[in-house]
Write a protein that holds these residues in place. Structure first.
Motif, PDB file in Angstrom:
ATOM      1  N   ILE A 150       0.866  -0.003   6.481  1.00  0.00           N
ATOM      2  CA  ILE A 150       1.577   0.812   7.466  1.00  0.00           C
ATOM      3  C   ILE A 150       0.629   1.217   8.591  1.00  0.00           C
ATOM      4  CG2 ILE A 150       2.777   3.004   7.853  1.00  0.00           C
ATOM      5  CD1 ILE A 150       3.755   2.805   4.893  1.00  0.00           C
ATOM      6  N   ALA A 151      -0.556   1.694   8.236  1.00  0.00           N
ATOM      7  CA  ALA A 151      -1.532   2.131   9.241  1.00  0.00           C
ATOM      8  C   ALA A 151      -1.934   0.972  10.152  1.00  0.00           C
ATOM      9  CB  ALA A 151      -2.761   2.726   8.554  1.00  0.00           C
ATOM     10  N   ARG A 152      -2.192  -0.171   9.556  1.00  0.00           N
ATOM     11  CA  ARG A 152      -2.621  -1.346  10.325  1.00  0.00           C
ATOM     12  C   ARG A 152      -1.579  -1.735  11.373  1.00  0.00           C
ATOM     13  NH1 ARG A 152      -5.109  -3.747   6.586  1.00  0.00           N
ATOM     14  NH2 ARG A 152      -3.277  -4.362   5.405  1.00  0.00           N
ATOM     15  N   ARG A 153      -0.295  -1.610  11.041  1.00  0.00           N
ATOM     16  CA  ARG A 153       0.777  -1.961  11.989  1.00  0.00           C
ATOM     17  C   ARG A 153       0.650  -1.196  13.290  1.00  0.00           C
ATOM     18  NH1 ARG A 153       6.324  -3.821   9.323  1.00  0.00           N
ATOM     19  NH2 ARG A 153       6.822  -4.172  11.494  1.00  0.00           N
ATOM     20  N   ASP A 154       0.165   0.041  13.203  1.00  0.00           N
ATOM     21  CA  ASP A 154       0.060   0.873  14.389  1.00  0.00           C
ATOM     22  C   ASP A 154      -1.380   1.082  14.845  1.00  0.00           C
ATOM     23  OD1 ASP A 154       2.759   2.307  15.390  1.00  0.00           O
ATOM     24  OD2 ASP A 154       2.933   1.723  13.303  1.00  0.00           O
ATOM     25  N   CYS A 170       7.057   7.707   0.958  1.00  0.00           N
ATOM     26  CA  CYS A 170       6.905   7.009   2.239  1.00  0.00           C
ATOM     27  C   CYS A 170       6.691   5.518   2.020  1.00  0.00           C
ATOM     28  CB  CYS A 170       5.728   7.580   3.032  1.00  0.00           C
ATOM     29  SG  CYS A 170       6.000   9.216   3.713  1.00  0.00           S
ATOM     30  N   CYS A 171       5.836   5.178   1.079  1.00  0.00           N
ATOM     31  CA  CYS A 171       5.551   3.773   0.779  1.00  0.00           C
ATOM     32  C   CYS A 171       6.810   3.053   0.299  1.00  0.00           C
ATOM     33  CB  CYS A 171       4.454   3.665  -0.273  1.00  0.00           C
ATOM     34  SG  CYS A 171       2.835   4.217   0.294  1.00  0.00           S
ATOM     35  N   MET A 223      11.536  -0.446   1.155  1.00  0.00           N
ATOM     36  CA  MET A 223      12.993  -0.566   1.052  1.00  0.00           C
ATOM     37  C   MET A 223      13.617  -0.859   2.419  1.00  0.00           C
ATOM     38  SD  MET A 223      13.716   2.559  -1.606  1.00  0.00           S
ATOM     39  CE  MET A 223      15.507   2.451  -1.544  1.00  0.00           C
ATOM     40  N   LEU A 224      13.116  -0.211   3.463  1.00  0.00           N
ATOM     41  CA  LEU A 224      13.635  -0.445   4.813  1.00  0.00           C
ATOM     42  C   LEU A 224      13.297  -1.855   5.293  1.00  0.00           C
ATOM     43  CD1 LEU A 224      12.875   3.062   6.297  1.00  0.00           C
ATOM     44  CD2 LEU A 224      15.155   2.033   6.099  1.00  0.00           C
ATOM     45  N   GLN A 225      12.157  -2.382   4.873  1.00  0.00           N
ATOM     46  CA  GLN A 225      11.819  -3.772   5.205  1.00  0.00           C
ATOM     47  C   GLN A 225      12.769  -4.734   4.496  1.00  0.00           C
ATOM     48  OE1 GLN A 225       7.542  -4.231   4.382  1.00  0.00           O
ATOM     49  NE2 GLN A 225       7.371  -4.837   6.528  1.00  0.00           N
ATOM     50  N   VAL A 226      12.973  -4.523   3.212  1.00  0.00           N
ATOM     51  CA  VAL A 226      13.860  -5.394   2.434  1.00  0.00           C
ATOM     52  C   VAL A 226      15.269  -5.372   3.012  1.00  0.00           C
ATOM     53  CG1 VAL A 226      14.991  -5.640   0.172  1.00  0.00           C
ATOM     54  CG2 VAL A 226      12.525  -5.302   0.303  1.00  0.00           C
ATOM     55  N   TYR A 279       8.546  19.204  10.669  1.00  0.00           N
ATOM     56  CA  TYR A 279       9.940  18.973  10.307  1.00  0.00           C
ATOM     57  C   TYR A 279      10.416  19.887   9.181  1.00  0.00           C
ATOM     58  CZ  TYR A 279      14.230  16.364   9.302  1.00  0.00           C
ATOM     59  OH  TYR A 279      15.537  16.011   9.118  1.00  0.00           O
ATOM     60  N   ARG A 280       9.582  20.074   8.161  1.00  0.00           N
ATOM     61  CA  ARG A 280       9.989  20.836   6.976  1.00  0.00           C
ATOM     62  C   ARG A 280       9.355  22.226   6.888  1.00  0.00           C
ATOM     63  NH1 ARG A 280      13.809  18.021   4.946  1.00  0.00           N
ATOM     64  NH2 ARG A 280      13.474  15.905   4.225  1.00  0.00           N
ATOM     65  N   GLY A 281       8.258  22.443   7.620  1.00  0.00           N
ATOM     66  CA  GLY A 281       7.582  23.729   7.559  1.00  0.00           C
ATOM     67  C   GLY A 281       6.561  23.847   6.447  1.00  0.00           C
ATOM     68  N   GLU A 282       6.500  22.860   5.576  1.00  0.00           N
ATOM     69  CA  GLU A 282       5.528  22.844   4.480  1.00  0.00           C
ATOM     70  C   GLU A 282       5.296  21.404   4.042  1.00  0.00           C
ATOM     71  OE1 GLU A 282       6.865  24.604   0.838  1.00  0.00           O
ATOM     72  OE2 GLU A 282       8.867  23.807   1.054  1.00  0.00           O
ATOM     73  N   ALA A 283       4.182  21.208   3.345  1.00  0.00           N
ATOM     74  CA  ALA A 283       3.857  19.859   2.879  1.00  0.00           C
ATOM     75  C   ALA A 283       4.233  19.643   1.421  1.00  0.00           C
ATOM     76  CB  ALA A 283       2.382  19.565   3.101  1.00  0.00           C
ATOM     77  N   GLY A 284       4.484  20.709   0.668  1.00  0.00           N
ATOM     78  CA  GLY A 284       4.913  20.569  -0.724  1.00  0.00           C
ATOM     79  C   GLY A 284       4.012  19.647  -1.523  1.00  0.00           C
ATOM     80  N   ASN A 285       4.613  18.781  -2.309  1.00  0.00           N
ATOM     81  CA  ASN A 285       3.858  17.830  -3.117  1.00  0.00           C
ATOM     82  C   ASN A 285       3.529  16.625  -2.237  1.00  0.00           C
ATOM     83  OD1 ASN A 285       2.835  16.012  -4.947  1.00  0.00           O
ATOM     84  ND2 ASN A 285       4.306  16.536  -6.541  1.00  0.00           N
ATOM     85  N   PHE A 286       2.424  16.707  -1.523  1.00  0.00           N
ATOM     86  CA  PHE A 286       2.101  15.723  -0.500  1.00  0.00           C
ATOM     87  C   PHE A 286       1.838  14.331  -1.068  1.00  0.00           C
ATOM     88  CE2 PHE A 286      -0.706  13.958   2.906  1.00  0.00           C
ATOM     89  CZ  PHE A 286       0.280  13.877   3.878  1.00  0.00           C
ATOM     90  N   ALA A 287       1.184  14.241  -2.216  1.00  0.00           N
ATOM     91  CA  ALA A 287       0.933  12.920  -2.823  1.00  0.00           C
ATOM     92  C   ALA A 287       2.258  12.237  -3.159  1.00  0.00           C
ATOM     93  CB  ALA A 287       0.054  13.051  -4.059  1.00  0.00           C
ATOM     94  N   SER A 288       3.208  12.988  -3.684  1.00  0.00           N
ATOM     95  CA  SER A 288       4.524  12.405  -3.978  1.00  0.00           C
ATOM     96  C   SER A 288       5.225  11.993  -2.687  1.00  0.00           C
ATOM     97  CB  SER A 288       5.403  13.403  -4.740  1.00  0.00           C
ATOM     98  OG  SER A 288       4.897  13.590  -6.040  1.00  0.00           O
TER      99      SER A 288
END
Length: 121
Positions: free
Chosen positions: A42-46, A78-79, A84-87, A64-73
């Motif tokens: 994803i990073a390489r694309r941009d 995102c991945c 899924m959006l590519q498929v 957007y949400r005001g917090e990061a919550g469980n950022f790793a999740s």
């Protein structure tokens, strides 16, 4: 059915912790290697480094949400959404097309917001 999944290279689900800075603050993120590879794609694309992508995702999530919550999740989701959006043909498979050049509303138009139909927040 399970053979499809159990034949995955065990390295792909090894966890790796990477240290990075979010606006000068040192932090670390622990993800499975497979997710790190998708974030690199994803990073390489941009034309970004993974740390730049993560910082941008963090900033946009906070805005957007005001917090990061469980950022790793969030990064794992995102991945998966990216793939899924590519498929689904909503994000071009051609990696030379930067994600920043896509109209997010057009990409997501008609795409379900929820993982499961009928689920409510």
């Amino acid at each position: 059915m399970c053979e499809i999944f159990i034949r995955a290279n065990p390295r792909s689900y090894d966890s790796e912790t990477r240290s990075l800075r979010l606006h000068g603050v040192a932090t670390s993120v622990r993800l499975e290697l497979l997710f790190w590879h998708v974030l690199e794609d994803i990073a390489r694309r941009d034309g970004m480094r993974v740390s730049q992508l993560i910082e941008r995702l963090y900033d946009e999530l906070l805005a957007y949400r005001g917090e990061a919550g469980n950022f790793a999740s969030f990064l794992r989701v995102c991945c998966l959404r990216y793939q899924m959006l590519q498929v689904d043909g909503r994000i071009p498979a051609d990696a030379s097309v930067p994600l920043r050049s896509l109209d997010a509303r057009a990409v997501l138009h008609g795409w379900p917001d929820l993982l499961y139909e009928g689920e409510t927040a």
